[in-house]
Scaffold this active site. Structure first.
Site, mmCIF file in Angstrom:
data_model
loop_
_atom_site.group_PDB
_atom_site.id
_atom_site.type_symbol
_atom_site.label_atom_id
_atom_site.label_comp_id
_atom_site.label_asym_id
_atom_site.label_seq_id
_atom_site.Cartn_x
_atom_site.Cartn_y
_atom_site.Cartn_z
ATOM 1 N N HIS A 1 12.057 -9.072 54.903
ATOM 2 C CA HIS A 1 10.724 -9.665 55.041
ATOM 3 C C HIS A 1 10.761 -11.158 55.349
ATOM 4 O O HIS A 1 9.719 -11.796 55.439
ATOM 5 C CB HIS A 1 9.913 -9.431 53.764
ATOM 6 C CG HIS A 1 9.644 -7.988 53.494
ATOM 7 N ND1 HIS A 1 9.275 -7.517 52.246
ATOM 8 C CD2 HIS A 1 9.686 -6.908 54.317
ATOM 9 C CE1 HIS A 1 9.112 -6.197 52.319
ATOM 10 N NE2 HIS A 1 9.344 -5.809 53.561
ATOM 11 N N ARG B 1 13.945 -4.077 61.055
ATOM 12 C CA ARG B 1 13.097 -2.989 60.569
ATOM 13 C C ARG B 1 13.611 -1.633 61.064
ATOM 14 O O ARG B 1 13.674 -0.655 60.298
ATOM 15 C CB ARG B 1 11.653 -3.197 61.042
ATOM 16 C CG ARG B 1 10.705 -2.079 60.636
ATOM 17 C CD ARG B 1 9.291 -2.369 61.107
ATOM 18 N NE ARG B 1 8.690 -3.446 60.336
ATOM 19 C CZ ARG B 1 7.978 -3.281 59.231
ATOM 20 N NH1 ARG B 1 7.761 -2.068 58.770
ATOM 21 N NH2 ARG B 1 7.469 -4.305 58.597
ATOM 22 N N ASN C 1 6.814 4.824 60.204
ATOM 23 C CA ASN C 1 7.568 4.431 61.393
ATOM 24 C C ASN C 1 6.685 4.001 62.560
ATOM 25 O O ASN C 1 7.200 3.602 63.613
ATOM 26 C CB ASN C 1 8.486 5.571 61.834
ATOM 27 C CG ASN C 1 9.639 5.770 60.876
ATOM 28 O OD1 ASN C 1 10.068 4.824 60.208
ATOM 29 N ND2 ASN C 1 10.141 6.990 60.787
ATOM 30 N N HIS D 1 14.708 1.411 58.643
ATOM 31 C CA HIS D 1 13.976 2.675 58.706
ATOM 32 C C HIS D 1 14.882 3.832 59.122
ATOM 33 O O HIS D 1 14.628 4.986 58.747
ATOM 34 C CB HIS D 1 12.794 2.555 59.667
ATOM 35 C CG HIS D 1 11.615 1.853 59.070
ATOM 36 N ND1 HIS D 1 10.330 2.361 59.115
ATOM 37 C CD2 HIS D 1 11.517 0.673 58.413
ATOM 38 C CE1 HIS D 1 9.494 1.526 58.510
ATOM 39 N NE2 HIS D 1 10.199 0.501 58.073
#
Length: 312
Positions: free
Chosen positions: A187, A58, A90, A62
């Site tokens: 995911h 992640r 975030n 990001h």
């Protein structure tokens, strides 16, 4: 070793322009133990908590999705000077302490040499590998950004329609196949808060057993979390693709990818072939990390990943 060699060839073939600036083994002379230092730190944390793999994947996404892989996400905000960490999307990013520990060790061995952007990229690769994914070669040589502004953050959310997702990824140089692979791959591990899946819980098309399970779990107070991949929750594999084809996608975007005519075929191909999924996920991660970055004399090599070198 054979798998790594094949993967290396594929990446050199697919990303020649990027590799003209980045390089496999960039630190082989300036900091020969750089990659093993990062790998050892990640492995230590993974032994304690397997969920750190999802945290690092992640973090990598990001950071890279916003103006490229430049460690702008890592800057701490200060009074009067917000940073990307202040942006709503975030708030869910975790694992910064792993990057801090790796960077501290790197500074002790090779001061002012290895960028924070490369630490994040390497740590993500190591975490994916530990979680069952392919061990792939990572080109390095990135430098760290001198900017971190929450106004720059425009990340696709969990309820984004497929058409909008295609446009959002296309805007940063990633195509339809990249989008599907990165979304599903990102995911395949990790959790989501119940408040972000109410649309799916209310969807009558969701498989009944999972729907009942999620309704029960999400009755708990304080907005609990549930696994994104209910089949193999801590493993990087094609399990989520299999779930999506059974109407067991927890996130709206995941389930939509299994239904949309433009993307369903990709999901089905991954569901049939785990090796294909792992190979394509590794390629997509590398591609995302080589689309936009700072190199040469641009930016800086931070001493502390949370603070610009000038202290501001």
């Amino acid at each position: 070793m054979r798998a790594i060699a094949v993967t290396f060839f594929l990446f050199c073939f697919v990303f020649p322009a990027a590799l003209a600036q980045l390089k496999f083994g960039f630190y082989s002379r300036s900091c020969p133990h750089a990659e093993s230092i990062v790998a050892n730190v990640v492995a230590k944390h993974f032994r304690r908590d397997r969920s750190i793999a999802a945290d690092l994947v992640r973090m990598h996404f990001h950071d890279c999705f916003v103006k490229g892989c430049d460690a702008s996400l890592l800057i701490d905000p200060k009074p009067g000077r917000p940073s990307e960490k202040n942006a709503g999307p975030n708030a869910s990013v975790d694992g910064y302490e792993i990057i801090d520990e790796a960077k501290k060790q790197l500074e002790a061995h090779c001061p002012h040499t290895v960028s924070c952007a490369d630490v994040v990229t390497l740590a993500t690769r190591d975490a994916v590998t530990l979680a069952g994914g392919l061990r792939y070669a990572v080109p390095t040589g990135r430098r760290d950004s001198l900017r971190s502004n929450p106004a720059d953050v425009n990340l696709p959310g969990p309820t984004i329609p497929v058409t909008d997702a295609i446009q959002a990824f296309g805007a940063v140089g990633l195509n339809l196949f990249d989008m599907v692979t990165l979304v599903i791959g990102g995911h395949t591990i990790g959790v989501i808060h119940c408040s972000l899946i109410q649309d799916r819980i209310a969807d009558p098309a969701m498989e009944r057993t999972l729907n009942a399970k999620l309704r029960n779990q999400c009755r708990a107070p304080n907005d609990p979390t549930v696994f994104l991949d209910q089949r193999t929750s801590f493993k990087v594999d094609n399990g989520l693709c299999l779930e999506v084809l059974r109407q067991r996608g927890v996130l709206r975007i995941d389930q939509s990818l299994g239904l949309d005519g433009r993307t369903r075929g990709i999901i089905m191909s991954y569901a049939k072939d785990n090796a294909l999924f792992n190979r394509k996920f590794a390629q997509a991660l590398v591609k995302m990390g080589t689309r936009r970055f700072l190199s040469g004399r641009a930016g800086e090599i931070r001493k502390n990943c949370r603070v610009f070198n000038n202290g501001h």
